[in-house]
Design a protein around this motif. Sequence first.
Motif, PDB file in Angstrom:
ATOM      1  N   ARG A  54       0.937  -1.033   0.025  1.00 49.90           N
ATOM      2  CA  ARG A  54       0.142   0.139   0.256  1.00 49.90           C
ATOM      3  C   ARG A  54       0.853   1.270   0.028  1.00 49.90           C
ATOM      4  N   ARG A  55       1.965   1.168   0.672  1.00 45.92           N
ATOM      5  CA  ARG A  55       2.814   2.256   0.898  1.00 45.92           C
ATOM      6  C   ARG A  55       3.358   2.676  -0.460  1.00 45.92           C
ATOM      7  N   ARG A  56       3.876   1.660  -1.198  1.00 47.12           N
ATOM      8  CA  ARG A  56       4.462   1.752  -2.443  1.00 47.12           C
ATOM      9  C   ARG A  56       3.656   2.164  -3.781  1.00 47.12           C
ATOM     10  N   PRO A  59      -1.808   6.009  -3.359  1.00 42.63           N
ATOM     11  CA  PRO A  59      -1.295   7.580  -3.412  1.00 42.63           C
ATOM     12  C   PRO A  59      -1.594   8.250  -2.093  1.00 42.63           C
ATOM     13  N   ALA A  60      -2.409   7.595  -1.264  1.00 38.50           N
ATOM     14  CA  ALA A  60      -2.911   8.339  -0.213  1.00 38.50           C
ATOM     15  C   ALA A  60      -2.003   8.436   0.942  1.00 38.50           C
ATOM     16  N   LYS A  61      -1.575   9.489   1.677  1.00 41.05           N
ATOM     17  CA  LYS A  61      -0.779   9.917   2.531  1.00 41.05           C
ATOM     18  C   LYS A  61      -1.333   9.733   3.777  1.00 41.05           C
ATOM     19  N   ILE A  62      -2.685   9.937   4.025  1.00 41.32           N
ATOM     20  CA  ILE A  62      -3.484   9.792   5.317  1.00 41.32           C
ATOM     21  C   ILE A  62      -4.228   8.610   5.332  1.00 41.32           C
TER      22      ILE A  62
END
Length: 135
Positions: A54-56, A59-62
């Motif tokens: 998911r981190r890679r 696009p969501a940062k929150i």
Amino acid sequence: MISVTARRYRCLSCGAVLLVVPRGVLGRRAYSAAAIGFALALWGLALATAAEVRRRVGPAKILGDSAVTGWATLRRWARDVAQRRLFAQAPGPGPPPSLRQSAASAATALAASADPTTRALPIEHRAFLGAAHAA
């Protein structure tokens, strides 16, 4: 994250409405075929955790609390692969596959469909390119 402009056409014979989108855009999915192929390869072949995928890919940062440990969408994509609703051209790994095995099987098939000149790239990158081509 990008927005995609889609064109709608109405059939003069039957009145059905057709939605035409660029290649690589999958119906009813927020992610492109290439991004989904990349995510399946990271999870199924590179054995990255769902949170790392998911981190890679996302696009969501929150993120919500559940995103710290996993990604429900990734499991949904793997389930759709196993049920032949996503990347149906990918061969099934045989019954009963785990979701990770389904992801690995689809990613391998997608990587194999990438351009032969990409053989030197990591398999997750080839799955990205193969998924973009397959869509």
